[in-house]
Motif scaffolding. Sequence first.
Motif, short mmCIF file in Angstrom:
data_model
loop_
_atom_site.label_atom_id
_atom_site.label_comp_id
_atom_site.label_asym_id
_atom_site.label_seq_id
_atom_site.Cartn_x
_atom_site.Cartn_y
_atom_site.Cartn_z
N VAL A 1 -12.18 -23.78 36.04
CA VAL A 1 -11.05 -23.66 36.96
C VAL A 1 -11.09 -22.28 37.62
O VAL A 1 -11.33 -21.27 36.94
CB VAL A 1 -9.70 -23.84 36.23
CG1 VAL A 1 -8.53 -23.52 37.15
CG2 VAL A 1 -9.58 -25.25 35.67
N ILE A 2 -10.86 -22.26 38.92
CA ILE A 2 -10.66 -21.00 39.64
C ILE A 2 -9.19 -20.95 40.03
O ILE A 2 -8.71 -21.79 40.79
CB ILE A 2 -11.56 -20.90 40.88
CG1 ILE A 2 -13.03 -20.91 40.46
CG2 ILE A 2 -11.25 -19.63 41.67
CD1 ILE A 2 -14.00 -20.90 41.63
N LEU A 3 -8.48 -19.97 39.48
CA LEU A 3 -7.04 -19.82 39.71
C LEU A 3 -6.83 -18.64 40.65
O LEU A 3 -7.31 -17.53 40.39
CB LEU A 3 -6.35 -19.57 38.37
CG LEU A 3 -4.85 -19.26 38.36
CD1 LEU A 3 -4.06 -20.43 38.94
CD2 LEU A 3 -4.38 -18.96 36.94
N ALA A 4 -6.13 -18.87 41.76
CA ALA A 4 -5.93 -17.84 42.78
C ALA A 4 -4.46 -17.49 42.88
O ALA A 4 -3.62 -18.36 43.13
CB ALA A 4 -6.43 -18.33 44.13
N MET A 46 -11.87 -23.96 27.64
CA MET A 46 -11.95 -24.01 29.09
C MET A 46 -12.10 -22.60 29.65
O MET A 46 -11.44 -21.68 29.20
CB MET A 46 -10.69 -24.65 29.67
CG MET A 46 -10.80 -24.86 31.17
SD MET A 46 -9.40 -25.78 31.85
CE MET A 46 -8.07 -24.65 31.59
N LYS A 47 -12.98 -22.48 30.64
CA LYS A 47 -13.21 -21.18 31.27
C LYS A 47 -12.47 -21.11 32.60
O LYS A 47 -12.60 -22.00 33.44
CB LYS A 47 -14.70 -20.95 31.49
CG LYS A 47 -15.50 -20.81 30.20
CD LYS A 47 -16.95 -20.48 30.48
CE LYS A 47 -17.71 -20.27 29.18
NZ LYS A 47 -19.14 -19.92 29.42
N ILE A 48 -11.68 -20.04 32.75
CA ILE A 48 -10.89 -19.84 33.96
C ILE A 48 -11.28 -18.53 34.61
O ILE A 48 -11.33 -17.49 33.94
CB ILE A 48 -9.38 -19.83 33.64
CG1 ILE A 48 -8.94 -21.17 33.06
CG2 ILE A 48 -8.57 -19.49 34.89
CD1 ILE A 48 -7.49 -21.18 32.60
N ALA A 49 -11.56 -18.56 35.90
CA ALA A 49 -11.74 -17.34 36.70
C ALA A 49 -10.44 -17.12 37.47
O ALA A 49 -10.01 -17.99 38.23
CB ALA A 49 -12.91 -17.49 37.67
N TYR A 50 -9.83 -15.97 37.26
CA TYR A 50 -8.50 -15.69 37.81
C TYR A 50 -8.62 -14.61 38.87
O TYR A 50 -8.92 -13.46 38.58
CB TYR A 50 -7.59 -15.24 36.66
CG TYR A 50 -6.11 -15.16 36.98
CD1 TYR A 50 -5.55 -15.79 38.09
CD2 TYR A 50 -5.24 -14.47 36.13
CE1 TYR A 50 -4.20 -15.72 38.35
CE2 TYR A 50 -3.89 -14.40 36.37
CZ TYR A 50 -3.37 -15.03 37.49
OH TYR A 50 -2.02 -14.95 37.75
N PHE A 51 -8.39 -14.99 40.14
CA PHE A 51 -8.43 -14.07 41.27
C PHE A 51 -7.02 -13.51 41.50
O PHE A 51 -6.09 -14.29 41.75
CB PHE A 51 -8.91 -14.78 42.54
CG PHE A 51 -10.39 -15.01 42.61
CD1 PHE A 51 -11.19 -14.24 43.45
CD2 PHE A 51 -11.00 -16.00 41.85
CE1 PHE A 51 -12.56 -14.45 43.53
CE2 PHE A 51 -12.37 -16.22 41.92
CZ PHE A 51 -13.15 -15.45 42.76
N VAL A 52 -6.88 -12.18 41.44
CA VAL A 52 -5.55 -11.58 41.53
C VAL A 52 -5.52 -10.47 42.58
O VAL A 52 -6.53 -9.83 42.85
CB VAL A 52 -5.08 -11.02 40.16
CG1 VAL A 52 -5.06 -12.13 39.12
CG2 VAL A 52 -5.96 -9.88 39.70
#
Length: 390
Positions: free
Chosen positions: A86-89, A1-7
């Motif tokens: 998934v985009i995780l913010a 699974m590919k996750i883009a993590y905005f921090v």
Amino acid sequence: MKIAYFVHNLEDPAVAKRVAMLRAGGADVTLLGFYRGEAASAPHPDVKTFSLGRTYDARFAQRIGKVLQNLARVGRLKPALAGVDVILARNLEMLALASAARRLVAPAASLVYECLDVHQLMLAGGRVGTVMRSLERRLMAGVALLVVSSPAFIREYFKPRQDLGGRLQTPWRLVENKVYGGADADRVNRPAPGPPWKIGWFGAIRCARSLDILTDLARRRPDLADVTVRGRPSYTEFEDFDAQTRATTALRFGGPYRPEALPALYGNMHFTWAIDYFEAGANSSWLLPNRIYEGGLHGCVPVAVAGVETSAWLARHDLGVILDKPTDIEAMLEGMTTARYEALSARAGSAPASLFRADQEECRGLVAALAEAGRTTAKRGLALNVEAAG
């Protein structure tokens, strides 16, 4: 699974920990975020990292300005978000940006909101608080999963103030601030019990009241208490942090630390200071801080104050010392006997490591929950398409 993590801060050690957990759970992670230092850095050399610009502590307006700048250029993030599931913010300001990025360049991805602090603006009265809570509610309408680090955030904020479970049907998941990675948690050789009692205040250093109490105690009673402060201070919260920590030899500041240093840090302490009045009655009363897990993993006895989530967690697990008020620390130390300390230390040392450390199974569980959020989003989208076609 590919996750883009905005921090919000690429250099935050907690960000590095979460990235490591996601990768250990089987995810391919791309990191997007602001940085607070002189230049952007990546928590892992083999993690794709995209800088969104520099922001500054305690300059909320500047941070909002940076978010707006990136919102105006959100199309440039398309290469970073190609193929993500998934985009995780992390926190609200990143949710605003992540939500726009999902809508405009990655509509097939699900959106997950990771809330680890409830900012004081979210609790403000008047127009400012109303606008901020309304913004959060609108953004959460597109969120597939809410991740929190303390159940009190749900109980005290999201349910009563944002009507989670009513207007907002967002499911939520608790992911505590447990230790992940770093050195092995073998039991350490703690100092012999007895005064001066060694107190460690480690982690995010932002409570001026705690510093006042500890420096006053160390100045007046070096025979009773010896205090070590380590971590990342929020200098804007103190009148003169450096001068205050240099004012007495019985209290010292040793700078930030890496996870590998945890055994040595806590191994040299009798007690962990787990009291925080930074946002008393709100965020500080609701959170479960990293230090109770870091100290607990290495058998150090935590000290908390009654009436907050930290003390409730400690009481639930029969750990630590709970004071009626923080200034009771002096009387507590005066009355501490070798036998009592050894009993407290034995309880801390015999607690299961799983209470304090996240293992591989928890990492896989977190990634599985994010994947399930993605499947739920996909089903919701399919249902809407079928309805529209009908």
